[in-house]
Motif scaffolding. Structure first.
Motif, PDB file in Angstrom:
ATOM      1  N   ARG A 117     -12.681-110.791 -64.323  1.00 38.62           N
ATOM      2  CA  ARG A 117     -13.806-110.998 -65.183  1.00 38.62           C
ATOM      3  C   ARG A 117     -13.744-112.643 -65.831  1.00 38.62           C
ATOM      4  O   ARG A 117     -12.505-113.108 -66.248  1.00 38.62           O
ATOM      5  CB  ARG A 117     -13.763-110.261 -66.432  1.00 38.62           C
ATOM      6  N   ILE A 118     -14.903-113.358 -65.735  1.00 38.33           N
ATOM      7  CA  ILE A 118     -14.593-114.652 -65.951  1.00 38.33           C
ATOM      8  C   ILE A 118     -15.662-115.195 -67.164  1.00 38.33           C
ATOM      9  O   ILE A 118     -16.514-114.421 -67.105  1.00 38.33           O
ATOM     10  CB  ILE A 118     -14.811-115.543 -64.778  1.00 38.33           C
ATOM     11  N   LEU A 119     -15.189-116.454 -67.393  1.00 33.44           N
ATOM     12  CA  LEU A 119     -16.071-116.911 -68.703  1.00 33.44           C
ATOM     13  C   LEU A 119     -16.560-118.346 -67.923  1.00 33.44           C
ATOM     14  O   LEU A 119     -15.351-119.032 -67.866  1.00 33.44           O
ATOM     15  CB  LEU A 119     -15.462-116.868 -70.182  1.00 33.44           C
ATOM     16  N   THR A 120     -17.757-118.802 -68.018  1.00 32.92           N
ATOM     17  CA  THR A 120     -17.899-119.953 -67.526  1.00 32.92           C
ATOM     18  C   THR A 120     -18.118-121.057 -68.898  1.00 32.92           C
ATOM     19  O   THR A 120     -18.191-120.506 -69.668  1.00 32.92           O
ATOM     20  CB  THR A 120     -19.443-119.999 -66.729  1.00 32.92           C
ATOM     21  N   ALA A 121     -18.226-122.315 -68.559  1.00 30.37           N
ATOM     22  CA  ALA A 121     -18.576-123.389 -69.486  1.00 30.37           C
ATOM     23  C   ALA A 121     -20.123-123.239 -70.027  1.00 30.37           C
ATOM     24  O   ALA A 121     -20.094-123.454 -71.454  1.00 30.37           O
ATOM     25  CB  ALA A 121     -18.355-124.807 -69.187  1.00 30.37           C
ATOM     26  N   GLY A 122     -20.820-122.407 -69.646  1.00 29.32           N
ATOM     27  CA  GLY A 122     -21.897-122.384 -70.071  1.00 29.32           C
ATOM     28  C   GLY A 122     -22.101-121.250 -70.800  1.00 29.32           C
ATOM     29  O   GLY A 122     -23.239-120.714 -71.377  1.00 29.32           O
ATOM     30  N   GLY A 123     -20.958-120.310 -71.029  1.00 26.55           N
ATOM     31  CA  GLY A 123     -21.006-119.211 -71.777  1.00 26.55           C
ATOM     32  C   GLY A 123     -21.507-117.794 -70.889  1.00 26.55           C
ATOM     33  O   GLY A 123     -21.820-116.788 -71.561  1.00 26.55           O
ATOM     34  N   ILE A 124     -21.373-117.968 -69.643  1.00 31.65           N
ATOM     35  CA  ILE A 124     -21.884-116.759 -68.768  1.00 31.65           C
ATOM     36  C   ILE A 124     -20.648-115.958 -68.571  1.00 31.65           C
ATOM     37  O   ILE A 124     -19.572-116.541 -68.037  1.00 31.65           O
ATOM     38  CB  ILE A 124     -22.753-117.239 -67.637  1.00 31.65           C
ATOM     39  N   LEU A 125     -20.704-114.626 -68.760  1.00 33.81           N
ATOM     40  CA  LEU A 125     -19.485-113.911 -68.314  1.00 33.81           C
ATOM     41  C   LEU A 125     -19.991-112.919 -67.130  1.00 33.81           C
ATOM     42  O   LEU A 125     -21.077-112.817 -66.858  1.00 33.81           O
ATOM     43  CB  LEU A 125     -19.575-112.691 -69.502  1.00 33.81           C
ATOM     44  N   GLY A 126     -19.324-113.038 -66.295  1.00 38.67           N
ATOM     45  CA  GLY A 126     -19.197-112.211 -64.762  1.00 38.67           C
ATOM     46  C   GLY A 126     -18.068-111.751 -64.347  1.00 38.67           C
ATOM     47  O   GLY A 126     -16.935-111.807 -64.638  1.00 38.67           O
ATOM     48  N   THR A 127     -18.359-111.006 -63.225  1.00 36.28           N
ATOM     49  CA  THR A 127     -17.217-110.503 -62.165  1.00 36.28           C
ATOM     50  C   THR A 127     -17.168-111.281 -61.035  1.00 36.28           C
ATOM     51  O   THR A 127     -18.255-111.329 -60.462  1.00 36.28           O
ATOM     52  CB  THR A 127     -17.310-108.942 -62.152  1.00 36.28           C
ATOM     53  N   VAL A 128     -16.289-111.784 -60.766  1.00 36.90           N
ATOM     54  CA  VAL A 128     -15.865-112.486 -59.285  1.00 36.90           C
ATOM     55  C   VAL A 128     -16.153-111.524 -57.976  1.00 36.90           C
ATOM     56  O   VAL A 128     -15.609-110.329 -58.223  1.00 36.90           O
ATOM     57  CB  VAL A 128     -14.600-113.316 -59.131  1.00 36.90           C
ATOM     58  N   GLN A 129     -17.204-111.622 -57.264  1.00 37.31           N
ATOM     59  CA  GLN A 129     -17.334-110.772 -56.142  1.00 37.31           C
ATOM     60  C   GLN A 129     -16.710-111.393 -54.815  1.00 37.31           C
ATOM     61  O   GLN A 129     -16.387-110.709 -53.831  1.00 37.31           O
ATOM     62  CB  GLN A 129     -18.928-110.857 -55.855  1.00 37.31           C
ATOM     63  N   ASN A 130     -16.524-112.815 -54.731  1.00 40.89           N
ATOM     64  CA  ASN A 130     -16.102-113.508 -53.392  1.00 40.89           C
ATOM     65  C   ASN A 130     -15.773-114.892 -53.832  1.00 40.89           C
ATOM     66  O   ASN A 130     -16.384-115.498 -54.575  1.00 40.89           O
ATOM     67  CB  ASN A 130     -17.371-113.328 -52.327  1.00 40.89           C
ATOM     68  N   THR A 131     -14.848-115.405 -53.216  1.00 42.68           N
ATOM     69  CA  THR A 131     -14.050-116.772 -53.203  1.00 42.68           C
ATOM     70  C   THR A 131     -14.028-117.182 -51.816  1.00 42.68           C
ATOM     71  O   THR A 131     -13.852-116.472 -50.709  1.00 42.68           O
ATOM     72  CB  THR A 131     -12.975-116.682 -54.052  1.00 42.68           C
ATOM     73  N   ARG A 132     -14.094-118.415 -51.781  1.00 47.59           N
ATOM     74  CA  ARG A 132     -13.955-119.255 -50.212  1.00 47.59           C
ATOM     75  C   ARG A 132     -12.771-120.248 -50.732  1.00 47.59           C
ATOM     76  O   ARG A 132     -13.064-121.080 -51.670  1.00 47.59           O
ATOM     77  CB  ARG A 132     -15.401-119.902 -49.925  1.00 47.59           C
ATOM     78  N   GLU A 133     -12.001-120.292 -49.739  1.00 50.45           N
ATOM     79  CA  GLU A 133     -10.508-121.242 -49.983  1.00 50.45           C
ATOM     80  C   GLU A 133     -11.092-122.566 -49.695  1.00 50.45           C
ATOM     81  O   GLU A 133     -10.628-123.495 -50.420  1.00 50.45           O
ATOM     82  CB  GLU A 133      -9.508-120.781 -49.076  1.00 50.45           C
ATOM     83  N   ASP A 134     -12.136-122.768 -48.692  1.00 50.48           N
ATOM     84  CA  ASP A 134     -12.344-124.130 -48.362  1.00 50.48           C
ATOM     85  C   ASP A 134     -13.360-124.852 -49.244  1.00 50.48           C
ATOM     86  O   ASP A 134     -13.828-125.648 -49.005  1.00 50.48           O
ATOM     87  CB  ASP A 134     -13.011-124.188 -46.892  1.00 50.48           C
ATOM     88  N   SER A 135     -13.974-123.722 -50.259  1.00 48.81           N
ATOM     89  CA  SER A 135     -15.233-124.407 -50.912  1.00 48.81           C
ATOM     90  C   SER A 135     -14.812-124.447 -52.508  1.00 48.81           C
ATOM     91  O   SER A 135     -14.021-123.496 -52.744  1.00 48.81           O
ATOM     92  CB  SER A 135     -16.301-123.640 -50.647  1.00 48.81           C
TER      93      SER A 135
END
Length: 118
Positions: free
Chosen positions: A66-84
């Motif tokens: 669960r993350i919080l962005t600088a814009g105040g959006i809460l969300g859940t990480v679904q996928n990450t890319r190591e090269d991006s």
């Protein structure tokens, strides 16, 4: 004869004028140095530590975080890319957005498996 318009000038003693080390001048700058030392240990150093921890958290994001962005959006990480620097985040059921890692200000909870494990 003493002239009223001109005062008599006296030379200062050479020994009293100060040498290479003047403790009075050193004591004059001591409070300023002390303030910088206090600022470093109370303000600058903890902030650098927090930034280092945040960069580490951004680099170690996993699916389910669960993350919080600088814009105040809460969300859940679904996928990450190591090269991006992009992370897929679900902000509502069925609504996914791409977020840049550096805009993530806080990782609220860590749960689930690694994002790259399929």
């Amino acid at each position: 004869m003493n002239n009223i318009l001109f005062s008599t000038a006296y030379a200062a003693d050479a020994g009293a004028a100060g040498g290479a080390f003047n403790s009075a001048a050193l004591m004059q700058y001591a409070p300023i140095v002390l303030v910088f030392i206090v600022f470093y240990f109370l303000l600058i150093r903890p902030q650098q530590k927090r930034q280092r921890e945040l960069r580490e958290q951004q680099g170690n994001l996993r699916r389910g975080d669960r993350i919080l962005t600088a814009g105040g959006i809460l969300g859940t990480v679904q996928n990450t890319r190591e090269d991006s620097q992009e992370v897929d985040v679900e902000i509502a059921p069925g609504v996914k957005v791409k977020v840049i890692r550096s805009t993530i200000t806080n990782v609220l909870s860590r749960e689930g498996k690694a994002a790259n494990d399929s």
